[in-house]
Design an enzyme around this catalytic site. Structure first.
Site, PDB file in Angstrom:
ATOM      1  N   GLU A   1     -30.316 -28.909  13.699  1.00 25.94           N
ATOM      2  CA  GLU A   1     -29.334 -29.734  13.657  1.00 25.94           C
ATOM      3  C   GLU A   1     -27.980 -29.135  14.159  1.00 25.94           C
ATOM      4  O   GLU A   1     -27.941 -28.051  14.057  1.00 25.94           O
ATOM      5  CB  GLU A   1     -28.860 -30.181  12.231  1.00 25.94           C
ATOM      6  CG  GLU A   1     -29.723 -30.961  11.383  1.00 25.94           C
ATOM      7  CD  GLU A   1     -29.231 -31.193  10.007  1.00 25.94           C
ATOM      8  OE1 GLU A   1     -27.978 -31.152   9.617  1.00 25.94           O
ATOM      9  OE2 GLU A   1     -30.103 -31.475   8.976  1.00 25.94           O
TER      10      GLU A   1
ATOM     11  N   ASP B   1     -27.465 -35.819   1.891  1.00 28.60           N
ATOM     12  CA  ASP B   1     -26.305 -36.617   2.585  1.00 28.60           C
ATOM     13  C   ASP B   1     -27.136 -37.875   3.170  1.00 28.60           C
ATOM     14  O   ASP B   1     -26.887 -38.031   4.602  1.00 28.60           O
ATOM     15  CB  ASP B   1     -25.897 -36.007   3.613  1.00 28.60           C
ATOM     16  CG  ASP B   1     -24.774 -36.525   4.501  1.00 28.60           C
ATOM     17  OD1 ASP B   1     -23.877 -37.516   4.118  1.00 28.60           O
ATOM     18  OD2 ASP B   1     -24.789 -36.305   5.922  1.00 28.60           O
TER      19      ASP B   1
ATOM     20  N   TYR C   1     -22.891 -26.484  12.380  1.00 29.54           N
ATOM     21  CA  TYR C   1     -21.796 -27.406  12.962  1.00 29.54           C
ATOM     22  C   TYR C   1     -20.576 -26.814  13.416  1.00 29.54           C
ATOM     23  O   TYR C   1     -19.457 -27.209  13.128  1.00 29.54           O
ATOM     24  CB  TYR C   1     -21.566 -28.236  11.564  1.00 29.54           C
ATOM     25  CG  TYR C   1     -22.693 -29.182  11.539  1.00 29.54           C
ATOM     26  CD1 TYR C   1     -22.759 -30.493  12.163  1.00 29.54           C
ATOM     27  CD2 TYR C   1     -23.897 -28.960  10.712  1.00 29.54           C
ATOM     28  CE1 TYR C   1     -23.932 -31.202  11.993  1.00 29.54           C
ATOM     29  CE2 TYR C   1     -24.907 -29.831  10.391  1.00 29.54           C
ATOM     30  CZ  TYR C   1     -24.958 -31.032  11.057  1.00 29.54           C
ATOM     31  OH  TYR C   1     -25.897 -31.601  11.151  1.00 29.54           O
TER      32      TYR C   1
ATOM     33  N   GLU D   1     -31.880 -26.814   4.096  1.00 30.64           N
ATOM     34  CA  GLU D   1     -30.804 -26.169   3.716  1.00 30.64           C
ATOM     35  C   GLU D   1     -30.356 -25.788   2.436  1.00 30.64           C
ATOM     36  O   GLU D   1     -29.558 -25.946   1.717  1.00 30.64           O
ATOM     37  CB  GLU D   1     -29.455 -27.081   4.343  1.00 30.64           C
ATOM     38  CG  GLU D   1     -29.186 -27.367   5.581  1.00 30.64           C
ATOM     39  CD  GLU D   1     -28.068 -27.925   6.009  1.00 30.64           C
ATOM     40  OE1 GLU D   1     -27.240 -28.388   5.016  1.00 30.64           O
ATOM     41  OE2 GLU D   1     -27.430 -27.581   7.107  1.00 30.64           O
TER      42      GLU D   1
HETATM   43  C1  BDP Z   1     -26.679 -30.960   7.032  1.00 28.34           C
HETATM   44  C2  BDP Z   1     -27.681 -31.835   6.316  1.00 28.34           C
HETATM   45  C3  BDP Z   1     -27.761 -33.203   6.911  1.00 28.34           C
HETATM   46  C4  BDP Z   1     -26.227 -33.681   6.796  1.00 28.34           C
HETATM   47  C5  BDP Z   1     -25.465 -33.139   8.003  1.00 28.34           C
HETATM   48  C6  BDP Z   1     -24.219 -33.679   7.939  1.00 28.34           C
HETATM   49  O1  BDP Z   1     -28.801 -30.947   6.673  1.00 28.34           O
HETATM   50  O2  BDP Z   1     -28.509 -33.981   6.107  1.00 28.34           O
HETATM   51  O3  BDP Z   1     -26.507 -35.216   7.278  1.00 28.34           O
HETATM   52  O4  BDP Z   1     -25.502 -31.807   7.463  1.00 28.34           O
HETATM   53  O5  BDP Z   1     -23.271 -33.360   7.340  1.00 28.34           O
HETATM   54  O6  BDP Z   1     -25.976 -30.195   6.257  1.00 28.34           O
HETATM   55  O7  BDP Z   1     -23.938 -34.537   8.931  1.00 28.34           O
END
Ligand code: BDP
Length: 602
Positions: free
Chosen positions: A507, A162, A471, A416
């Site tokens: 993240e 991404d 997330y 990931e």
């Molecule tokens: C994760 C990835 C990262 C993406 C992020 C996203 O590690 O590179 O930019 O999600 O979706 O899957 O913002």
């Protein structure tokens, strides 16, 4: 691999500046031997920089295949009888280099340095022509992987990561000179016993000579010395390298012949220890809690090009916000950048370019999921032996480059990847061995994806720390913070039940359009990002096993085109031009209130 330096016995000539440049849209340059003559039809291209956004041409922005760079320079007259080396700090993703038309090296892997001895091909005092063909294509044998889609309008590069596939010569290029006998490499490992610093060093040399070392403190005073290519020296009243401080010594290595020093190299190092004990992450035997971000080398106009002004500015923003660490998501960053972290005591999770090794992820996020329960990724026709060998090579080269950096406290060998299958476990086991063999002193980990949660992941058990990207409140429980927090809490609980290790959130985030506001909890607003991040951090605070929060991302960044992205990924705490969103003020308040590197408490 030693970083080139200038000192009493070494000379360094920068080749930074405008190079001649030509995109090879038809892929004919190698057959036509463009390296053999001045590059016809060339434009000016700054080095270092990504080439993609330099012109106003969308074709160059989306170019697939080779581009050609060329420059001419004079080899200094004083370099007679010297060993002359040409070094590229990186070329994304593969490159072949010629000197005066003779091929001198090729390198695969877009974010690590490579060099060649060109002594036999150049004449001090005369001009030399340097040409590089740099290929941005990704396939199943590159790290990161990708594939080409052939269309009637030409090839399209497809990939899983991404972030935009910026390419070119992102970092400086140098010529340097040493004596024919020279210091080739050094490994420094440190510990301390009370107030005495223990420094184990191991120097390799090429050619004949006697090695001696001296340790100089930051003021240049000699505080210890030793002889022999390897051994231990002790520093009395040692000053430790500390997060937020970053004190460094120089190991001055001298190579002498018949009593005369012919080569020397000053290797900076810090005396510090890193240990994982239970669920604690210890730096110098004190608990360290990671506060910061996953970042990107990404800027308007110069893309992933190394740029001192923007780099120092980013570090000042990290300081302003109270961060103590970052992850080099998702590839090794420039050596200038790592040097800055070392010098200023910023703690780094150092990552290989192994991102996008997860073919199920798109299906997973959009509801598809795995097909036959077998690996979609680690198959001979996808990421097989060749891809794994390249991945191992990237790990080795990263550790060879950064092994002496005190800022680096964890090697992250992938971001990931697929990790819930037996094939993934088989793929990763030898790679953990590669990392541990190259560096037995630092914890090794990888970053786990949401699709392989606690209980399903088969790779985290091999790691020294649990690193997770989650997330909740964005890709799942979208717009629903209470449900998101319930699910986050449940998953952390499960991790703590199965792994007695520190858990670092590498993240978590929410896309946020700077300037978008609303009071109804609407996604994409600054308020939603603020509220979701605040709630997430409060859940982290409930768990003593959580030892880190690195929000995604430090700043907005460019990605490939897609229905999920609006001129890139907008999860930054700062915009792409580094203006703070509301969440930045919340993080600043939370992080600045923390005593040292302890775990925050709301
Ligand atoms: C994760 C990835 C990262 C993406 C992020 C996203 O590690 O590179 O930019 O999600 O979706 O899957 O913002």
């Amino acid at each position: 691999m030693l970083r080139p330096q200038e000192n009493a016995h070494r000379e360094l000539k920068s080749l930074v500046g405008l190079w001649k440049f030509r995109a090879d849209a038809d892929g004919v340059g190698r057959d036509q031997e463009w390296q053999a003559a001045p590059l016809a039809g060339a434009i000016d291209m700054p080095v270092p920089s990504s080439y993609n956004e330099i012109t106003a041409d969308p074709q160059l922005y989306n170019h697939v295949g080779d581009v050609w760079y060329q420059t001419t320079t004079y080899v200094p007259r004083g370099w007679a009888d010297r060993r002359i080396v040409l070094r590229f700090d990186s070329a994304t993703h593969q490159a072949t280099v010629w000197v005066n038309g003779t091929e001198v090296m090729s390198h695969k892997g877009g974010y690590l340095p490579f060099e060649a001895d060109v002594t036999a091909l150049v004449t001090p005092g005369e001009q030399v022509r340097i040409t590089a063909a740099v290929d941005n294509r990704l396939d199943w044998t590159t790290i990161p992987p990708g594939w080409l889609e052939q269309t009637p309008d030409g090839a399209r590069q497809k990939y899983f990561q991404d972030f935009f596939n910026f390419a070119g010569l992102h970092r400086p290029v140098h010529l340097y000179a040493t004596a024919p006998a020279y210091v080739d490499d050094v490994t420094v490992r440190t510990d301390y016993d009370g107030r005495t610093g223990l420094v184990d060093y191991d120097v390799t040399v090429v050619g004949e000579g006697e090695v001696s070392v001296a340790v100089l403190d930051a003021e240049g005073n000699e505080v210890a010395s030793g002889t022999g290519a390897s051994g231990r020296v002790e520093i009395p009243e040692v000053r430790l390298w500390q997060p937020g401080v970053g004190y460094r010594y120089d190991l001055r290595i001298s190579l002498a012949r018949d009593g005369e020093v012919v080569d020397s190299y000053d290797q900076k190092f810090g005396v510090r220890t890193v240990r994982v004990v239970g669920t604690d992450f210890l730096i110098n035997d004190r608990p360290f809690y990671f506060r910061g971000f996953g970042m990107h080398e990404d800027h308007h106009v110069f893309g992933k090009g190394q740029h001192d002004a923007s780099m120092v500015h980013d570090y000042n923003l990290l300081k302003w916000i109270g961060a103590n660490s970052f992850r080099t998501s998702h590839y090794p960053y420039s050596e200038e950048n790592m040097e800055y972290a070392d010098a200023h005591g910023i703690v780094v999770i150092d990552e290989t370019p192994a991102v996008g090794l997860n073919l199920g992820i798109m299906g997973g996020i959009f509801g598809g999921g795995a097909d036959d329960g077998k690996s979609q990724t680690f198959r001979p026709e996808r990421i097989g032996e060749a891809g794994q060998a390249q991945h191992a090579q990237e790990i080795r080269e990263l550790i060879a480059r950064d092994k002496n950096r005190p800022s680096v406290v964890i090697w992250s060998i992938a971001n990931e990847p697929e990790s819930e299958t037996q094939e993934a476990a088989d793929y990763f086991r030898p790679l953990f061995d590669v990392a541990r063999e190259a560096d037995p002193t630092r914890p090794v980990g990888f970053v786990n994806v949401m699709l392989a949660p606690a209980g399903a992941c088969k790779v985290t058990e091999m790691a020294d720390v649990v690193m997770v990207n989650r997330y909740y409140g964005w890709y799942v429980d979208s717009g629903d913070i209470p449900s998101a927090m319930r699910h986050l809490r449940a998953e952390i609980t499960k991790w703590t039940e199965i792994e007695e290790k520190p858990i670092i959130f590498t993240e978590f985030g929410a896309d946020t359009m700077a300037g978008q506001h609303g009071l109804m909890g609407t996604m994409w607003t600054e308020e939603y990002q603020y509220d979701l991040m605040k709630a997430t951090l409060e859940v982290f605070d409930e768990f003593p096993q959580v030892q880190g929060e690195q929000m995604w991302n430090f700043a907005d960044f460019q990605t490939s085109a897609g229905i999920m992205r609006l001129d890139g990924n907008k999860k930054g705490a700062f915009t792409r031009d580094r203006r703070p969103k509301a969440v930045a003020h919340m993080l600043r308040k939370r992080w600045s209130a923390v005593e040292g590197d302890a775990k925050p408490t709301h």
